[in-house]
Design a protein around this motif. Structure first.
Motif, mmCIF file in Angstrom:
data_model
loop_
_atom_site.group_PDB
_atom_site.id
_atom_site.type_symbol
_atom_site.label_atom_id
_atom_site.label_comp_id
_atom_site.label_asym_id
_atom_site.label_seq_id
_atom_site.Cartn_x
_atom_site.Cartn_y
_atom_site.Cartn_z
ATOM 1 N N PRO A 2 0.817 -1.212 0.000
ATOM 2 C CA PRO A 2 0.000 0.000 0.000
ATOM 3 C C PRO A 2 0.854 1.268 0.000
ATOM 4 O O PRO A 2 1.985 1.266 0.481
ATOM 5 C CB PRO A 2 -0.793 -0.122 1.311
ATOM 6 N N THR A 3 0.288 2.336 -0.543
ATOM 7 C CA THR A 3 0.962 3.630 -0.555
ATOM 8 C C THR A 3 0.205 4.596 0.350
ATOM 9 O O THR A 3 -0.882 4.282 0.841
ATOM 10 C CB THR A 3 1.012 4.215 -1.976
ATOM 11 N N ARG A 70 2.351 12.780 3.733
ATOM 12 C CA ARG A 70 1.389 11.798 4.226
ATOM 13 C C ARG A 70 2.138 10.619 4.830
ATOM 14 O O ARG A 70 3.153 10.174 4.285
ATOM 15 C CB ARG A 70 0.484 11.317 3.091
ATOM 16 N N LEU A 71 1.610 10.100 5.937
ATOM 17 C CA LEU A 71 2.197 8.960 6.635
ATOM 18 C C LEU A 71 1.086 7.958 6.920
ATOM 19 O O LEU A 71 0.056 8.316 7.492
ATOM 20 C CB LEU A 71 2.845 9.415 7.945
ATOM 21 N N ALA A 72 1.299 6.691 6.510
ATOM 22 C CA ALA A 72 0.245 5.687 6.654
ATOM 23 C C ALA A 72 0.806 4.341 7.104
ATOM 24 O O ALA A 72 1.563 3.708 6.361
ATOM 25 C CB ALA A 72 -0.490 5.504 5.333
ATOM 26 N N GLU A 104 4.591 9.538 1.665
ATOM 27 C CA GLU A 104 4.464 10.165 0.354
ATOM 28 C C GLU A 104 4.417 11.668 0.563
ATOM 29 O O GLU A 104 3.798 12.150 1.507
ATOM 30 C CB GLU A 104 3.182 9.692 -0.334
ATOM 31 N N GLY A 105 5.115 12.399 -0.306
ATOM 32 C CA GLY A 105 5.079 13.840 -0.160
ATOM 33 C C GLY A 105 5.935 14.559 -1.174
ATOM 34 O O GLY A 105 6.537 13.955 -2.053
ATOM 35 N N LEU A 114 7.636 6.075 -0.304
ATOM 36 C CA LEU A 114 8.255 4.934 0.360
ATOM 37 C C LEU A 114 7.150 4.016 0.857
ATOM 38 O O LEU A 114 6.167 4.478 1.444
ATOM 39 C CB LEU A 114 9.112 5.392 1.551
ATOM 40 N N SER A 115 7.291 2.734 0.597
ATOM 41 C CA SER A 115 6.388 1.727 1.143
ATOM 42 C C SER A 115 7.268 0.608 1.687
ATOM 43 O O SER A 115 7.975 -0.062 0.928
ATOM 44 C CB SER A 115 5.442 1.201 0.053
ATOM 45 N N LEU A 116 7.257 0.422 3.013
ATOM 46 C CA LEU A 116 8.218 -0.455 3.662
ATOM 47 C C LEU A 116 7.530 -1.434 4.615
ATOM 48 O O LEU A 116 7.003 -1.029 5.644
ATOM 49 C CB LEU A 116 9.220 0.404 4.444
#
Length: 197
Positions: A2-3, A70-72, A104-105, A114-116
């Protein structure tokens, strides 16, 4: 994975594509991907790659959501290709799940992503240290080229440096990517066409 890209409620995208790998044993697969915003912060995503892949489902929630950043955190589950096509004698290694974080930004012209995955089941970090968390990670920098074109330089799963070009009019998009896996030591090409709704 997911992003953290913002998806308004009820909006999303769906795409079909293909992946071709080179090396000693060339292969190919068809891909289906999609994502839908449930609320302004919560979104679900999924994908299917057959053969040489499997089924993926992910759920993320943007705990921070501004215009610039954004932070998820996210959760995900994967059913390996063996489990999707046939039921193996030992399904314990064909199913995995985990948690991770996406960022994301940026601005109008340049954006980063980044998706980690941070913790994953069905992978022994002592036996396969490269697979946790890097097997499913993705990070890069995108550059907007005019109104409809974009270019992204990044690293995809299995330590694969990648260059991706995208053409995106209002409702649909087409993109192509060239990659080289440093883990599998093989080139990969991917193409996709999708619809945004």
């Amino acid at each position: 994975m997911p992003t953290a890209v913002s998806l308004p409620p009820g909006s999303g995208q769906a795409a079909v594509g293909a992946v071709v790998t080179g090396g000693e044993t060339p292969g190919g697969a068809v891909t289906l991907r999609g994502a839908v915003g449930i609320t302004d912060r919560l979104a679900i995503s999924g994908g299917l790659m057959e053969p040489l892949g499997g089924l993926f489902l992910g759920l993320r929630y943007n705990v921070v959501q501004t215009e610039r950043f954004r932070l998820a955190p996210f959760v995900f589950g994967i059913a390996d290709d063996d489990l999707v096509t046939v039921v193996p004698a030992d399904a314990s290694e064909a199913l995995s799940a985990g948690i991770g974080v996406a960022l994301e930004g940026g601005g109008e012209t340049f954006r980063f992503d980044l998706s980690l995955p941070l913790v994953t089941t069905a992978v022994n970090p002592l036996v396969d240290p490269l697979y946790v968390p890097w097997a499913g990670s993705s990070f890069g920098v995108s550059m907007r080229l005019g109104e409809r074109h974009g270019l992204r330089f990044g690293v995809e799963s299995f330590f694969s440096p990648a260059v991706t070009w995208r053409y995106a009019p209002e409702r649909w998009y087409v993109q192509g990517a060239a990659m080289w896996s440093l883990v599998r030591l093989e080139p990969m090409l991917a193409a996709e066409v999708g619809l945004r709704f």
